[in-house]
Write an enzyme that holds these catalytic residues in place. Structure first.
Site, PDB file in Angstrom:
ATOM      1  N   LYS A  84     -33.008  12.696  -5.329  1.00  0.00           N
ATOM      2  CA  LYS A  84     -32.099  12.438  -4.213  1.00  0.00           C
ATOM      3  C   LYS A  84     -32.457  13.344  -3.043  1.00  0.00           C
ATOM      4  O   LYS A  84     -32.538  14.575  -3.194  1.00  0.00           O
ATOM      5  CB  LYS A  84     -30.666  12.762  -4.652  1.00  0.00           C
ATOM      6  CG  LYS A  84     -29.762  11.560  -4.691  1.00  0.00           C
ATOM      7  CD  LYS A  84     -28.442  11.963  -5.279  1.00  0.00           C
ATOM      8  CE  LYS A  84     -27.328  11.195  -4.653  1.00  0.00           C
ATOM      9  NZ  LYS A  84     -26.032  11.581  -5.215  1.00  0.00           N
TER      10      LYS A  84
HETATM   11  C1  E4P Z   1     -23.351   9.693  -5.112  1.00  0.00           C
HETATM   12  O1  E4P Z   1     -24.514   9.462  -5.042  1.00  0.00           O
HETATM   13  C2  E4P Z   1     -22.594  10.421  -4.073  1.00  0.00           C
HETATM   14  O2  E4P Z   1     -23.006  11.756  -4.000  1.00  0.00           O
HETATM   15  C3  E4P Z   1     -21.136  10.304  -4.386  1.00  0.00           C
HETATM   16  O3  E4P Z   1     -20.838   8.940  -4.646  1.00  0.00           O
HETATM   17  C4  E4P Z   1     -20.223  10.872  -3.329  1.00  0.00           C
HETATM   18  O4  E4P Z   1     -18.894  10.548  -3.650  1.00  0.00           O
HETATM   19  P1  E4P Z   1     -17.628  11.258  -2.963  1.00  0.00           P
HETATM   20  O5  E4P Z   1     -17.635  10.904  -1.516  1.00  0.00           O
HETATM   21  O6  E4P Z   1     -16.444  10.681  -3.685  1.00  0.00           O
HETATM   22  O7  E4P Z   1     -17.808  12.731  -3.187  1.00  0.00           O
END
Ligand code: E4P
Length: 222
Positions: A84
């Site tokens: 990521k």
């Molecule tokens: C996933 O890849 C993201 O980091 C995550 O869905 C973020 O979610 P949030 O906005 O609920 O923290």
């Protein structure tokens, strides 16, 4: 549509795997911290051994060289690791280089369709537009998912649209309706997807009637 779990909690992952519908996992530094992981790389390796599909692990460097260094280390943990990378200029450069090296990437923290277009051009494997965080600031997060799906279709980009920051079942439903390739969701949301009060009421009634039927059979035979 692929279902990913948005968690680093090994117990939640085991439960979702046991349902047989889990296609992958996404993590981020916040989720790793929440899971209390002692060793980041070891924790990601454990997740990979549980999950049949892709597991996203995030870099924390914000410079090009640092991102490449971390990404190459993460990619070595397991063949299912997807790295990521944040959607910043250095991140786009890193995604381009990594895609040329065959390292798969998930471009994260996407909040606009133009950002998603740039990520696809750089060769990201996944793009993660954040729905809930846009909703949080009175913007329509799901509109972004629809726009990105449309743009990628227009130009046959192979980057998969991973709807992220999903907070409730309606987010998952709407992401499916607009054609997102993947929905990543917290474990409680995954469980809410299959829950319906009429199912529970109906099952209770069937079981009660079956019990009454068995009793009647028994009495008739006696
Ligand atoms: C996933 O890849 C993201 O980091 C995550 O869905 C973020 O979610 P949030 O906005 O609920 O923290």
């Amino acid at each position: 549509m692929k279902f990913f779990l948005d968690t680093a909690d090994l117990n939640e992952i085991r439960q979702a795997v046991s349902l047989g519908i889990l296609d992958g996992v996404t993590t981020n530094p916040t989720l790793i911290r929440k899971a209390g992981a002692r060793d980041f790389h070891e924790h990601i390796r454990q997740i990979c051994e549980l999950v049949p599909g892709d597991v996203s692990a995030e870099v924390t460097a914000v410079d090009y060289e640092g991102m490449l260094r971390e990404a190459r280390q993460l990619a070595k943990i397991h063949e299912r690791v997807v790295v990521k990378i944040p959607l910043i200029p250095e991140g786009i450069r890193a995604i381009k280089t990594l895609s040329e090296e065959g390292v798969r990437t998930n471009c994260t923290l996407c909040f606009s369709a133009t950002q998603a277009l740039v990520a696809a051009k750089a060769g990201a494997t996944y793009i993660s537009p954040f729905v809930g965080r846009l909703d949080d600031i009175s913007s329509e997060g799901m509109t972004l998912i629809g726009q990105v799906v449309q743009i990628y279709r227009n130009y046959d980009f192979r980057t998969q649209v991973l709807a992220a920051s999903l907070r409730h079942p309606m987010h998952v439903l709407d992401a499916a309706l607009v054609g997102a390739d993947v929905a990543t969701m917290p474990f409680p949301v995954m469980m809410q997807l299959l829950k319906h009060p009429l199912t529970d009421i109906g099952l209770e009634r069937f079981l009660k009637d079956w019990e009454a039927y068995l009793q009647a059979q028994k009495s008739a035979g006696a």
